[in-house]
Design a protein around this motif. Structure first.
Motif, short mmCIF file in Angstrom:
data_model
loop_
_atom_site.label_atom_id
_atom_site.label_comp_id
_atom_site.label_asym_id
_atom_site.label_seq_id
_atom_site.Cartn_x
_atom_site.Cartn_y
_atom_site.Cartn_z
N ILE A 108 1.02 -1.27 0.05
CA ILE A 108 -0.06 -0.13 0.04
C ILE A 108 0.89 1.25 0.06
CG2 ILE A 108 -1.74 1.52 1.53
CD1 ILE A 108 -2.89 -1.39 2.35
N ARG A 111 2.50 1.95 -3.38
CA ARG A 111 1.71 2.50 -4.37
C ARG A 111 1.27 4.02 -4.05
NH1 ARG A 111 -1.66 -2.01 -3.20
NH2 ARG A 111 -3.21 -0.87 -2.25
N CYS A 135 -5.32 8.53 -1.63
CA CYS A 135 -5.32 7.39 -0.50
C CYS A 135 -6.83 6.74 -0.32
CB CYS A 135 -4.74 7.69 0.83
SG CYS A 135 -5.12 6.55 2.21
N ASP A 139 -7.23 1.69 1.95
CA ASP A 139 -5.79 1.77 2.31
C ASP A 139 -5.56 2.33 3.69
OD1 ASP A 139 -4.96 1.05 -0.45
OD2 ASP A 139 -4.92 3.08 -0.87
#
Length: 265
Positions: A108, A111, A135, A139
């Motif tokens: 996460i 990313r 976000c 997440d």
């Protein structure tokens, strides 16, 4: 950017995210106090430029790196910086050691960090750049289950986590206990993790803090009420040399971090 411009920008962003701070500042000034800032604190991921990137704008105006600290339970490294002019606020920056998280949390954060444009970590305004990535609620909640720090940073990005009133500079509230009593009487909620006062005169540093304000945050189209930033209060005690202790106490700082915990909000 001058040092004054840097701190003005930090304060402007901070009070926008932390309504209680301007209120407390105004209450103290109404008592005749001249509020002096002991230090400011910033958070980051080690994979997003880490301590060095956030410190660069401060080092450009004379700040010098000092002691390092490790927070094993929270998987954090931290360091503080000090200006040659001891009257200026210190800088405390922490970074999350992303590789110590679960594979899912690492993915996460990877990313999020992948969304940073080239050169983002060299921006002069990085310390108040805000959230530079998208976000999602999923997440945020996944990170929250593992690390409050990781989730807070995902939701709020790069900005001052707290300013700190120097109790040493106060005249009508000369102790941390007196400050805490004043805050409670005015209706503010304190962070009581590890006690309302963290540290002792023997540690050379006593600290307390409010609980973070809860504000509306948009996460990919969903609005969540999340704890943002808080106000800290610190009293420093003299070393044998007579000079005030300038560092930090890891056991106390560990509990101060929890001022933004969702469980306490």
């Amino acid at each position: 950017m001058t040092l004054a411009e840097l701190f003005d920008a930090l304060w402007s962003d901070y009070v926008r995210m932390t309504p209680q701070a301007e209120h407390i500042h105004r209450l103290l000034r109404s008592r005749g106090e001249r509020v002096h800032n002991d230090h400011v604190a910033l958070r980051t991921y080690d994979s997003a430029g880490g301590l060095a990137a956030l410190a660069a704008p401060f080092e450009a105006v004379g700040y010098v790196a000092k002691a390092r600290y490790r927070f094993d339970d929270k998987k954090l490294l931290a360091r503080y910086w000090q200006h040659p002019d001891a009257a200026l606020p210190k800088l405390f920056i922490s970074e999350l050691c992303v590789a110590e998280l679960s594979a899912n949390a690492q993915q996460i954060i990877a990313r999020l960090v992948a969304q940073l444009p080239a050169g983002f970590d060299r921006r002069a305004d990085l310390p108040w750049a805000g959230r530079p990535w998208t976000c999602t609620r999923a997440d945020y909640e996944t990170l929250l289950a593992e690390s409050e720090y990781a989730a807070w940073l995902a939701a709020f990005g790069f900005r001052v986590n707290h300013f700190t009133v120097s109790v040493n500079a106060l005249t009508t509230l000369p102790t941390v206990a007196a400050v805490n009593g004043f805050l409670v009487a005015e209706g503010f909620v304190l962070n009581t993790a590890g006690g309302a006062i963290k540290g002792t005169p023997a540690d050379l540093l006593e600290q307390s803090s409010t609980r973070a304000d809860t504000i509306a945050v948009d996460l990919a189209g969903e609005t969540l009420q999340l704890p943002s930033c808080y106000y800290e209060f610190a009293k420093r005690y003299p070393l044998p040399s007579g000079e005030l202790f300038q560092g930090f106490v890891p056991a106390s700082a560990d509990k101060i971090f929890e001022s933004t915990d969702v469980a306490g909000a």
